[in-house]
Design a protein around this motif. Structure first.
Motif, PDB file in Angstrom:
ATOM      1  N   VAL A  43      74.735  26.578 122.959  1.00 17.59           N
ATOM      2  CA  VAL A  43      75.415  26.358 121.673  1.00 17.59           C
ATOM      3  C   VAL A  43      74.568  25.451 120.778  1.00 17.59           C
ATOM      4  O   VAL A  43      74.335  25.757 119.607  1.00 17.59           O
ATOM      5  CB  VAL A  43      76.829  25.759 121.895  1.00 17.59           C
ATOM      6  N   ALA A  44      74.096  24.349 121.336  1.00 14.09           N
ATOM      7  CA  ALA A  44      73.280  23.416 120.555  1.00 14.09           C
ATOM      8  C   ALA A  44      71.982  24.064 120.099  1.00 14.09           C
ATOM      9  O   ALA A  44      71.543  23.854 118.959  1.00 14.09           O
ATOM     10  CB  ALA A  44      72.982  22.165 121.379  1.00 14.09           C
ATOM     11  N   ALA A  45      71.371  24.871 120.967  1.00 12.65           N
ATOM     12  CA  ALA A  45      70.121  25.555 120.604  1.00 12.65           C
ATOM     13  C   ALA A  45      70.364  26.521 119.437  1.00 12.65           C
ATOM     14  O   ALA A  45      69.555  26.595 118.505  1.00 12.65           O
ATOM     15  CB  ALA A  45      69.565  26.302 121.807  1.00 12.65           C
ATOM     16  N   GLN A  46      71.470  27.237 119.475  1.00 10.58           N
ATOM     17  CA  GLN A  46      71.775  28.178 118.393  1.00 10.58           C
ATOM     18  C   GLN A  46      72.131  27.452 117.098  1.00 10.58           C
ATOM     19  O   GLN A  46      71.810  27.926 116.019  1.00 10.58           O
ATOM     20  CB  GLN A  46      72.894  29.124 118.821  1.00 10.58           C
ATOM     21  N   GLU A  47      72.802  26.325 117.204  1.00 14.00           N
ATOM     22  CA  GLU A  47      73.111  25.538 116.005  1.00 14.00           C
ATOM     23  C   GLU A  47      71.851  24.929 115.400  1.00 14.00           C
ATOM     24  O   GLU A  47      71.713  24.862 114.179  1.00 14.00           O
ATOM     25  CB  GLU A  47      74.102  24.424 116.338  1.00 14.00           C
ATOM     26  N   LEU A  48      70.936  24.497 116.254  1.00 18.17           N
ATOM     27  CA  LEU A  48      69.697  23.878 115.803  1.00 18.17           C
ATOM     28  C   LEU A  48      68.740  24.887 115.168  1.00 18.17           C
ATOM     29  O   LEU A  48      68.004  24.554 114.250  1.00 18.17           O
ATOM     30  CB  LEU A  48      69.015  23.190 116.998  1.00 18.17           C
ATOM     31  N   HIS A  49      68.780  26.118 115.655  1.00 17.59           N
ATOM     32  CA  HIS A  49      67.873  27.166 115.178  1.00 17.59           C
ATOM     33  C   HIS A  49      68.666  28.424 114.814  1.00 17.59           C
ATOM     34  O   HIS A  49      68.518  29.463 115.472  1.00 17.59           O
ATOM     35  CB  HIS A  49      66.838  27.501 116.253  1.00 17.59           C
ATOM     36  N   PRO A  50      69.505  28.375 113.780  1.00 15.46           N
ATOM     37  CA  PRO A  50      70.307  29.558 113.436  1.00 15.46           C
ATOM     38  C   PRO A  50      69.409  30.717 113.007  1.00 15.46           C
ATOM     39  O   PRO A  50      68.453  30.547 112.260  1.00 15.46           O
ATOM     40  CB  PRO A  50      71.198  29.076 112.286  1.00 15.46           C
ATOM     41  N   GLY A  51      69.700  31.880 113.534  1.00 15.53           N
ATOM     42  CA  GLY A  51      68.943  33.076 113.179  1.00 15.53           C
ATOM     43  C   GLY A  51      67.545  33.120 113.765  1.00 15.53           C
ATOM     44  O   GLY A  51      66.738  33.976 113.405  1.00 15.53           O
ATOM     45  N   ALA A  52      67.227  32.209 114.669  1.00 12.24           N
ATOM     46  CA  ALA A  52      65.884  32.150 115.272  1.00 12.24           C
ATOM     47  C   ALA A  52      65.725  33.248 116.309  1.00 12.24           C
ATOM     48  O   ALA A  52      66.709  33.758 116.850  1.00 12.24           O
ATOM     49  CB  ALA A  52      65.663  30.788 115.922  1.00 12.24           C
ATOM     50  N   PRO A  53      64.476  33.596 116.612  1.00 12.21           N
ATOM     51  CA  PRO A  53      64.242  34.592 117.662  1.00 12.21           C
ATOM     52  C   PRO A  53      64.776  34.101 119.013  1.00 12.21           C
ATOM     53  O   PRO A  53      64.843  32.895 119.272  1.00 12.21           O
ATOM     54  CB  PRO A  53      62.718  34.729 117.724  1.00 12.21           C
ATOM     55  N   PHE A  54      65.102  35.049 119.857  1.00 15.92           N
ATOM     56  CA  PHE A  54      65.651  34.750 121.179  1.00 15.92           C
ATOM     57  C   PHE A  54      64.715  33.841 121.978  1.00 15.92           C
ATOM     58  O   PHE A  54      65.162  32.955 122.696  1.00 15.92           O
ATOM     59  CB  PHE A  54      65.903  36.067 121.934  1.00 15.92           C
ATOM     60  N   GLN A  55      63.413  34.052 121.849  1.00 14.63           N
ATOM     61  CA  GLN A  55      62.445  33.255 122.594  1.00 14.63           C
ATOM     62  C   GLN A  55      62.518  31.774 122.220  1.00 14.63           C
ATOM     63  O   GLN A  55      62.390  30.904 123.080  1.00 14.63           O
ATOM     64  CB  GLN A  55      61.006  33.772 122.368  1.00 14.63           C
ATOM     65  N   LEU A  56      62.715  31.484 120.944  1.00 17.58           N
ATOM     66  CA  LEU A  56      62.829  30.085 120.509  1.00 17.58           C
ATOM     67  C   LEU A  56      64.111  29.462 121.052  1.00 17.58           C
ATOM     68  O   LEU A  56      64.110  28.307 121.502  1.00 17.58           O
ATOM     69  CB  LEU A  56      62.787  29.979 118.979  1.00 17.58           C
ATOM     70  N   ILE A  57      65.197  30.204 121.028  1.00 14.75           N
ATOM     71  CA  ILE A  57      66.474  29.719 121.568  1.00 14.75           C
ATOM     72  C   ILE A  57      66.299  29.425 123.065  1.00 14.75           C
ATOM     73  O   ILE A  57      66.729  28.383 123.568  1.00 14.75           O
ATOM     74  CB  ILE A  57      67.603  30.744 121.346  1.00 14.75           C
ATOM     75  N   THR A  58      65.642  30.345 123.771  1.00 16.27           N
ATOM     76  CA  THR A  58      65.406  30.162 125.199  1.00 16.27           C
ATOM     77  C   THR A  58      64.571  28.919 125.461  1.00 16.27           C
ATOM     78  O   THR A  58      64.892  28.115 126.352  1.00 16.27           O
ATOM     79  CB  THR A  58      64.700  31.402 125.789  1.00 16.27           C
ATOM     80  N   LEU A  59      63.506  28.735 124.696  1.00 16.22           N
ATOM     81  CA  LEU A  59      62.653  27.559 124.858  1.00 16.22           C
ATOM     82  C   LEU A  59      63.439  26.274 124.597  1.00 16.22           C
ATOM     83  O   LEU A  59      63.293  25.286 125.321  1.00 16.22           O
ATOM     84  CB  LEU A  59      61.436  27.635 123.928  1.00 16.22           C
ATOM     85  N   GLU A  60      64.295  26.292 123.587  1.00 17.71           N
ATOM     86  CA  GLU A  60      65.121  25.116 123.277  1.00 17.71           C
ATOM     87  C   GLU A  60      66.086  24.817 124.423  1.00 17.71           C
ATOM     88  O   GLU A  60      66.296  23.652 124.783  1.00 17.71           O
ATOM     89  CB  GLU A  60      65.899  25.342 121.974  1.00 17.71           C
ATOM     90  N   VAL A  61      66.656  25.856 125.027  1.00 20.41           N
ATOM     91  CA  VAL A  61      67.560  25.651 126.163  1.00 20.41           C
ATOM     92  C   VAL A  61      66.788  25.044 127.329  1.00 20.41           C
ATOM     93  O   VAL A  61      67.239  24.076 127.950  1.00 20.41           O
ATOM     94  CB  VAL A  61      68.249  26.977 126.572  1.00 20.41           C
ATOM     95  N   TYR A  62      65.598  25.578 127.622  1.00 21.47           N
ATOM     96  CA  TYR A  62      64.777  25.011 128.697  1.00 21.47           C
ATOM     97  C   TYR A  62      64.400  23.558 128.397  1.00 21.47           C
ATOM     98  O   TYR A  62      64.394  22.719 129.290  1.00 21.47           O
ATOM     99  CB  TYR A  62      63.510  25.832 128.930  1.00 21.47           C
ATOM    100  N   ARG A  63      64.084  23.254 127.150  1.00 18.62           N
ATOM    101  CA  ARG A  63      63.744  21.880 126.781  1.00 18.62           C
ATOM    102  C   ARG A  63      64.914  20.955 127.091  1.00 18.62           C
ATOM    103  O   ARG A  63      64.746  19.858 127.613  1.00 18.62           O
ATOM    104  CB  ARG A  63      63.374  21.766 125.300  1.00 18.62           C
ATOM    105  N   ARG A  64      66.120  21.404 126.794  1.00 18.55           N
ATOM    106  CA  ARG A  64      67.306  20.599 127.067  1.00 18.55           C
ATOM    107  C   ARG A  64      67.533  20.432 128.569  1.00 18.55           C
ATOM    108  O   ARG A  64      68.045  19.409 129.014  1.00 18.55           O
ATOM    109  CB  ARG A  64      68.537  21.221 126.414  1.00 18.55           C
TER     110      ARG A  64
END
Length: 169
Positions: A43-64
């Motif tokens: 949820v936080a990754a999607q809020e931080l990067h709205p409309g971003a590619p799936f790969q960026l969302i995935t990387l943000e989740v892994y970072r968290r």
């Protein structure tokens, strides 16, 4: 990783080693600790990067999920750092570690289910030795009988019930 966060995630982490590592402050940092994901990560990754590619969302989740990466301070472990320094092969290692965590959690859930089955069998007069030598079909049939013994259940089996020999006590 602080002592408090290590207690919070005790048993819910995996440690691994990156091939190339992340370059930060003159060193390549390779050892990482990854925790299980929680609902808020995505949820936080999607809020931080709205409309971003799936790969960026995935990387943000892994970072968290990363509790530590070498000696990189937590506040310096940013998505931008990972985007610029994490190789594809190292990203795959983190993804594999995440999958390994999920397998471990699934195995624990399976063990818990098996313990519940064992407990139900013992409560209903079966011996564990009997249970361990049964086929899956035999276990399913006995479960149907056990569930059928419980009063007030709404469970209706589609299987034809046959009388089974009484357990030896």
């Amino acid at each position: 990783m602080t002592e408090q966060s290590s207690k919070r995630w005790e048993g819910l982490c995996i440690t691994g080693e990156l091939q190339m590592g992340v370059y930060y402050s003159g060193l390549r940092h390779k050892t990482f600790t990854l925790r299980v994901p929680v609902a808020g990560d995505l949820v936080a990754a999607q809020e931080l990067h709205p409309g971003a590619p799936f790969q960026l969302i995935t990387l943000e989740v892994y970072r968290r999920q990363l509790l530590s990466l070498g000696e990189i301070p937590a506040d310096a472990l940013t998505t931008e750092l990972l985007l610029g320094e994490l190789t594809e092969s190292d990203l795959a290692i983190i993804a594999d570690a995440d999958a390994e965590l999920e397998k471990a959690r699934a195995a624990e859930r399976g063990n818990a289910d098996w313990r519940r089955i064992e407990h139900a069998f013992v409560r209903n007069g079966y011996r564990l030795e009997e249970l361990r030598h049964m086929t899956r079909a035999e276990i399913d049939a006995r479960i149907d009988l056990i569930i059928g013994k419980v009063k007030g259940t709404r469970y209706v089996s589609q299987r034809q019930r046959k009388a089974l020999p009484k357990p030896i006590k």
